[in-house]
Design a protein around this motif. Structure first.
Motif, PDB file in Angstrom:
ATOM      1  N   PRO A 112       0.854  -1.192   0.000  1.00  0.00           N
ATOM      2  CA  PRO A 112       0.000   0.000   0.000  1.00  0.00           C
ATOM      3  C   PRO A 112       0.893   1.246   0.000  1.00  0.00           C
ATOM      4  O   PRO A 112       1.947   1.262   0.641  1.00  0.00           O
ATOM      5  N   LYS A 113       0.485   2.272  -0.724  1.00  0.00           N
ATOM      6  CA  LYS A 113       1.328   3.467  -0.864  1.00  0.00           C
ATOM      7  C   LYS A 113       1.801   4.020   0.471  1.00  0.00           C
ATOM      8  O   LYS A 113       2.946   4.447   0.600  1.00  0.00           O
ATOM      9  N   ALA A 114       0.957   3.996   1.476  1.00  0.00           N
ATOM     10  CA  ALA A 114       1.321   4.550   2.784  1.00  0.00           C
ATOM     11  C   ALA A 114       2.435   3.748   3.463  1.00  0.00           C
ATOM     12  O   ALA A 114       3.124   4.271   4.333  1.00  0.00           O
ATOM     13  N   GLU A 115       2.633   2.487   3.052  1.00  0.00           N
ATOM     14  CA  GLU A 115       3.650   1.639   3.679  1.00  0.00           C
ATOM     15  C   GLU A 115       4.966   1.608   2.910  1.00  0.00           C
ATOM     16  O   GLU A 115       5.944   1.035   3.383  1.00  0.00           O
ATOM     17  N   ARG A 116       5.013   2.197   1.739  1.00  0.00           N
ATOM     18  CA  ARG A 116       6.217   2.125   0.917  1.00  0.00           C
ATOM     19  C   ARG A 116       7.324   3.012   1.483  1.00  0.00           C
ATOM     20  O   ARG A 116       7.132   4.205   1.657  1.00  0.00           O
ATOM     21  N   PRO A 117       8.506   2.417   1.748  1.00  0.00           N
ATOM     22  CA  PRO A 117       9.612   3.225   2.253  1.00  0.00           C
ATOM     23  C   PRO A 117      10.239   4.103   1.170  1.00  0.00           C
ATOM     24  O   PRO A 117      10.938   5.068   1.480  1.00  0.00           O
ATOM     25  N   VAL A 118      10.010   3.769  -0.102  1.00  0.00           N
ATOM     26  CA  VAL A 118      10.532   4.535  -1.236  1.00  0.00           C
ATOM     27  C   VAL A 118       9.514   4.476  -2.371  1.00  0.00           C
ATOM     28  O   VAL A 118       8.610   3.648  -2.364  1.00  0.00           O
ATOM     29  N   ASP A 119       9.698   5.325  -3.367  1.00  0.00           N
ATOM     30  CA  ASP A 119       8.890   5.240  -4.586  1.00  0.00           C
ATOM     31  C   ASP A 119       9.515   4.163  -5.472  1.00  0.00           C
ATOM     32  O   ASP A 119      10.638   4.339  -5.965  1.00  0.00           O
ATOM     33  N   PRO A 120       8.843   3.041  -5.673  1.00  0.00           N
ATOM     34  CA  PRO A 120       9.452   1.935  -6.416  1.00  0.00           C
ATOM     35  C   PRO A 120       9.708   2.257  -7.886  1.00  0.00           C
ATOM     36  O   PRO A 120      10.495   1.578  -8.539  1.00  0.00           O
ATOM     37  N   HIS A 121       9.067   3.296  -8.397  1.00  0.00           N
ATOM     38  CA  HIS A 121       9.240   3.625  -9.815  1.00  0.00           C
ATOM     39  C   HIS A 121      10.480   4.462 -10.062  1.00  0.00           C
ATOM     40  O   HIS A 121      10.948   4.539 -11.199  1.00  0.00           O
ATOM     41  N   THR A 122      11.012   5.092  -9.023  1.00  0.00           N
ATOM     42  CA  THR A 122      12.199   5.926  -9.199  1.00  0.00           C
ATOM     43  C   THR A 122      13.392   5.458  -8.375  1.00  0.00           C
ATOM     44  O   THR A 122      14.527   5.757  -8.727  1.00  0.00           O
ATOM     45  N   TYR A 123      13.164   4.710  -7.308  1.00  0.00           N
ATOM     46  CA  TYR A 123      14.263   4.305  -6.429  1.00  0.00           C
ATOM     47  C   TYR A 123      15.249   3.393  -7.157  1.00  0.00           C
ATOM     48  O   TYR A 123      14.864   2.424  -7.798  1.00  0.00           O
ATOM     49  N   GLY A 124      16.522   3.728  -7.047  1.00  0.00           N
ATOM     50  CA  GLY A 124      17.572   2.866  -7.590  1.00  0.00           C
ATOM     51  C   GLY A 124      17.666   2.828  -9.093  1.00  0.00           C
ATOM     52  O   GLY A 124      18.324   1.960  -9.647  1.00  0.00           O
ATOM     53  N   THR A 125      17.012   3.759  -9.781  1.00  0.00           N
ATOM     54  CA  THR A 125      17.046   3.717 -11.250  1.00  0.00           C
ATOM     55  C   THR A 125      18.130   4.618 -11.835  1.00  0.00           C
ATOM     56  O   THR A 125      18.335   4.619 -13.032  1.00  0.00           O
ATOM     57  N   GLY A 126      18.836   5.362 -10.997  1.00  0.00           N
ATOM     58  CA  GLY A 126      19.847   6.305 -11.485  1.00  0.00           C
ATOM     59  C   GLY A 126      21.007   5.640 -12.207  1.00  0.00           C
ATOM     60  O   GLY A 126      21.549   6.194 -13.152  1.00  0.00           O
ATOM     61  N   THR A 127      21.400   4.434 -11.800  1.00  0.00           N
ATOM     62  CA  THR A 127      22.556   3.774 -12.412  1.00  0.00           C
ATOM     63  C   THR A 127      22.128   2.591 -13.282  1.00  0.00           C
ATOM     64  O   THR A 127      22.945   1.788 -13.665  1.00  0.00           O
ATOM     65  N   ARG A 128      20.875   2.522 -13.584  1.00  0.00           N
ATOM     66  CA  ARG A 128      20.319   1.381 -14.330  1.00  0.00           C
ATOM     67  C   ARG A 128      20.939   1.263 -15.716  1.00  0.00           C
ATOM     68  O   ARG A 128      21.075   2.222 -16.436  1.00  0.00           O
TER      69      ARG A 128
END
Length: 131
Positions: A112-128
Protein backbone atom coordinates in the motif's frame (compact mmCIF):
# COMPACT_ATOMS: atom_id res chain seq x y z
CA UNK A 1 32.04 -14.34 -8.59
CA UNK A 2 32.24 -17.21 -6.13
CA UNK A 3 29.48 -18.24 -3.75
CA UNK A 4 30.66 -16.57 -0.52
CA UNK A 5 31.25 -13.32 -2.42
CA UNK A 6 27.79 -13.67 -3.98
CA UNK A 7 26.16 -13.92 -0.54
CA UNK A 8 28.19 -11.01 0.86
CA UNK A 9 27.45 -8.75 -2.12
CA UNK A 10 23.72 -9.56 -2.02
CA UNK A 11 23.52 -9.09 1.76
CA UNK A 12 25.46 -5.80 1.64
CA UNK A 13 23.09 -4.48 -1.02
CA UNK A 14 19.95 -5.65 0.81
CA UNK A 15 21.08 -4.05 4.06
CA UNK A 16 21.37 -0.66 2.31
CA UNK A 17 17.75 -0.73 1.13
CA UNK A 18 15.30 1.42 3.14
CA UNK A 19 13.13 -0.64 5.47
CA UNK A 20 14.88 -3.96 4.71
CA UNK A 21 15.10 -6.44 7.57
CA UNK A 22 16.92 -9.75 7.93
CA UNK A 23 15.00 -12.65 9.50
CA UNK A 24 15.55 -16.39 9.94
CA UNK A 25 11.99 -17.84 9.86
CA UNK A 26 13.15 -21.15 8.34
CA UNK A 27 16.11 -21.71 10.67
CA UNK A 28 19.76 -20.61 10.65
CA UNK A 29 20.48 -21.96 7.16
CA UNK A 30 18.10 -19.49 5.48
CA UNK A 31 18.63 -15.72 5.49
CA UNK A 32 15.38 -14.02 4.53
CA UNK A 33 15.27 -10.32 3.70
CA UNK A 34 11.92 -8.56 3.94
CA UNK A 35 10.51 -5.09 3.46
CA UNK A 36 7.38 -4.31 5.50
CA UNK A 37 6.97 -8.03 6.18
CA UNK A 38 7.19 -9.11 2.53
CA UNK A 39 10.05 -11.29 1.27
CA UNK A 40 12.26 -9.90 -1.49
CA UNK A 41 15.39 -12.07 -1.08
CA UNK A 42 16.37 -15.43 0.37
CA UNK A 43 19.88 -16.84 0.74
CA UNK A 44 20.88 -20.41 1.52
CA UNK A 45 23.03 -23.24 0.22
CA UNK A 46 21.68 -25.88 -2.12
CA UNK A 47 23.87 -29.01 -1.81
CA UNK A 48 26.91 -26.92 -0.86
CA UNK A 49 26.34 -24.18 -3.45
CA UNK A 50 25.47 -20.71 -2.15
CA UNK A 51 22.38 -19.31 -3.88
CA UNK A 52 20.39 -16.09 -3.78
CA UNK A 53 16.66 -16.29 -4.57
CA UNK A 54 15.03 -13.10 -5.84
CA UNK A 55 11.70 -11.86 -7.12
CA UNK A 56 11.73 -10.93 -10.82
CA UNK A 57 9.31 -9.68 -13.43
CA UNK A 58 8.24 -12.82 -15.37
CA UNK A 59 9.37 -11.50 -18.76
CA UNK A 60 12.68 -10.29 -17.36
CA UNK A 61 13.16 -13.58 -15.51
CA UNK A 62 12.85 -15.49 -18.80
CA UNK A 63 15.37 -13.17 -20.48
CA UNK A 64 17.80 -13.48 -17.56
CA UNK A 65 17.61 -17.28 -17.62
CA UNK A 66 18.37 -17.25 -21.35
CA UNK A 67 21.26 -14.79 -20.99
CA UNK A 68 22.97 -16.17 -17.86
CA UNK A 69 23.79 -19.82 -17.21
CA UNK A 70 23.92 -19.12 -13.45
CA UNK A 71 20.32 -17.87 -13.25
CA UNK A 72 17.66 -20.55 -12.96
CA UNK A 73 13.99 -20.70 -11.88
CA UNK A 74 13.35 -19.86 -8.21
CA UNK A 75 14.36 -22.66 -5.85
CA UNK A 76 11.28 -23.75 -3.83
CA UNK A 77 9.42 -20.65 -5.13
CA UNK A 78 6.99 -19.76 -7.91
CA UNK A 79 9.10 -20.42 -11.02
CA UNK A 80 7.41 -17.63 -12.96
CA UNK A 81 8.05 -14.83 -10.44
CA UNK A 82 11.31 -15.87 -8.76
CA UNK A 83 14.86 -16.59 -9.93
CA UNK A 84 17.80 -18.36 -8.31
CA UNK A 85 21.24 -16.82 -8.76
CA UNK A 86 24.43 -18.84 -8.29
CA UNK A 87 27.99 -17.60 -8.37
CA UNK A 88 29.82 -17.95 -11.66
CA UNK A 89 32.04 -16.27 -14.18
CA UNK A 90 29.17 -14.38 -15.81
CA UNK A 91 27.90 -13.03 -12.47
CA UNK A 92 29.48 -9.78 -11.28
CA UNK A 93 28.83 -7.37 -8.41
CA UNK A 94 26.88 -4.95 -10.61
CA UNK A 95 24.47 -7.68 -11.78
CA UNK A 96 23.90 -8.93 -8.21
CA UNK A 97 23.21 -5.43 -6.89
CA UNK A 98 20.86 -4.69 -9.80
CA UNK A 99 18.87 -7.91 -9.32
CA UNK A 100 18.58 -7.42 -5.54
CA UNK A 101 17.38 -3.84 -6.04
CA UNK A 102 14.91 -4.92 -8.76
CA UNK A 103 13.48 -7.60 -6.44
CA UNK A 104 13.09 -5.05 -3.64
CA UNK A 105 11.38 -2.55 -5.97
CA UNK A 106 8.93 -5.21 -7.24
CA UNK A 107 7.89 -6.03 -3.67
CA UNK A 108 7.65 -2.37 -2.61
CA UNK A 109 5.47 -1.64 -5.66
CA UNK A 110 2.85 -4.06 -4.33
CA UNK A 111 2.73 -2.52 -0.85
CA UNK A 112 0.00 0.00 0.00
CA UNK A 113 1.33 3.47 -0.86
CA UNK A 114 1.32 4.55 2.78
CA UNK A 115 3.65 1.64 3.68
CA UNK A 116 6.22 2.12 0.92
CA UNK A 117 9.61 3.23 2.25
CA UNK A 118 10.53 4.53 -1.24
CA UNK A 119 8.89 5.24 -4.59
CA UNK A 120 9.45 1.93 -6.42
CA UNK A 121 9.24 3.63 -9.81
CA UNK A 122 12.20 5.93 -9.20
CA UNK A 123 14.26 4.31 -6.43
CA UNK A 124 17.57 2.87 -7.59
CA UNK A 125 17.05 3.72 -11.25
CA UNK A 126 19.85 6.30 -11.49
CA UNK A 127 22.56 3.77 -12.41
CA UNK A 128 20.32 1.38 -14.33
CA UNK A 129 21.87 -0.20 -17.37
CA UNK A 130 20.01 -1.40 -20.43
CA UNK A 131 20.52 -5.12 -21.02
Amino acid sequence: MNGPTLHKTAADCAEELPGAQLEHPFGPDWEVYKVRGKVFMLMTEVPGRPVVILKADPDEADALREQYSHITPGYHMNKKHWITLEGGEDVDEELVRELVTDSYRLVVAHLPKAERPVDPHTYGTGTRQVR
